[in-house]
Design a protein around this motif. Structure first.
Motif: not given
Length: 308
Positions: A104-126
């Protein structure tokens, strides 16, 4: 726990979370649709997608429709045994309960990182990260080299004798070289240190533009006569060449920032005395290493004391 220590200890967690985040499908209105029922349990479209991400590779030799049905069948098996386990109160077993809590914790951990981390990285950031990282790359010398490869030292010496008399290197390479670059006049293009075998590299980088080796150079491939056409500082890799690596770096940085921010909201207490001592000792070791490195940097930067 120090930032450096957490960075080292969370590398595995990041690898796991980024892999799952990258594979996670986007939500759609159909995710709530019920696909099948197993006793009192329901299998929704969203759950089937989750199962496909987890076990779908086992059926990758099937067509998409067949793979979907195979995963659904496997999911029904899982649900059926899970229902039996519930009836047997196995969820109350300490080990099972701990595993359920972890999943349960791992699933929530991954979902949070996907939304608040991975999805927030733009090409401009890169691109901004690229511009920053390029400035830290130390300049590397490159040479534009040619060579003539032959089997014996005597053959190589004859070629050098011809060059000494004014023969054209490129023409000789096309005629005499047994290497794959022979038809191209022995052209190896632009190369940096570390890309060539040691003996060849040492001889090549000792030459100035326009010079060739006055003695045959031996490697495991045979005997070489080498010429340097030019030298320059190697240009940095292009943005597109390193974009994937930059994304990994950006995700790592984002992950560590999210973890650092989240840890500020919660007090971490190591209740087990043995674990607490291990963590304390590890932190002291990391701190000592950092302090030692800082002291070494300061000493190397300090001006030398004149001899009296």
């Amino acid at each position: 726990m120090t930032m450096k220590l957490r960075l080292a200890l969370t590398a595995g967690a990041l690898a796991l979370s980024t892999a799952i985040a990258a594979a996670a499908p986007a939500a759609s209105p159909a995710d709530s649709d019920v696909i099948a029922k197993v006793g009192s349990a329901k299998i929704t479209e969203a759950e089937l997608k989750a199962a496909q991400n987890d076990i779908g590779q086992q059926f990758q030799n099937l067509s998409d429709d067949q793979q979907r049905l195979a995963v659904l069948s496997a999911l029904i098996d899982i649900k059926a045994l899970a229902e039996e386990a519930e009836k047997a109160n196995m969820q109350k077993d300490p080990q099972v309960a701990a595993q359920l809590a972890f999943e349960r914790d791992r699933t929530l951990h991954n979902a949070y990182f996907a939304k608040k981390g991975v999805d927030t990285i733009s090409d401009k950031d890169l691109k901004d990260l690229y511009d920053k990282e390029v400035k830290t790359i130390p300049p590397q010398q490159e040479i534009h080299a040619r060579h003539i490869l032959v089997k014996t030292k005597e053959e190589a010496q004859k070629i050098i004798d011809q060059l000494n008399k004014g023969a054209d290197f490129e023409t000789l390479a096309k005629k005499e070289s047994t290497g794959p670059s022979g038809p191209k006049g022995g052209d190896l293009g632009w190369v940096e240190k570390g890309q060539l075998v040691p003996a060849f590299e040492k001889a090549a980088f000792a030459l100035k533009p326009g010079e060739y080796t006055k003695e045959p150079v031996q490697t495991q491939f045979g005997w070489h006569v080498i010429k340097v056409e030019g030298e320059r500082q190697a240009p940095p890799p292009s943005f597109d060449q390193v974009k994937d690596q930059l994304r990994q770096l950006a995700m790592r940085q984002k992950y560590m920032q999210l973890v650092q921010d989240a840890r500020k909201n919660f007090k971490v207490e190591y209740v087990d005395p043995k674990v607490k001592k291990q963590v304390d000792d590890l932190e002291k070791s990391v701190a000592a290493g950092a302090n030692g490195a800082a002291a070494g940097d300061a000493q190397s930067a300090a001006p030398a004391t004149p001899a009296k």
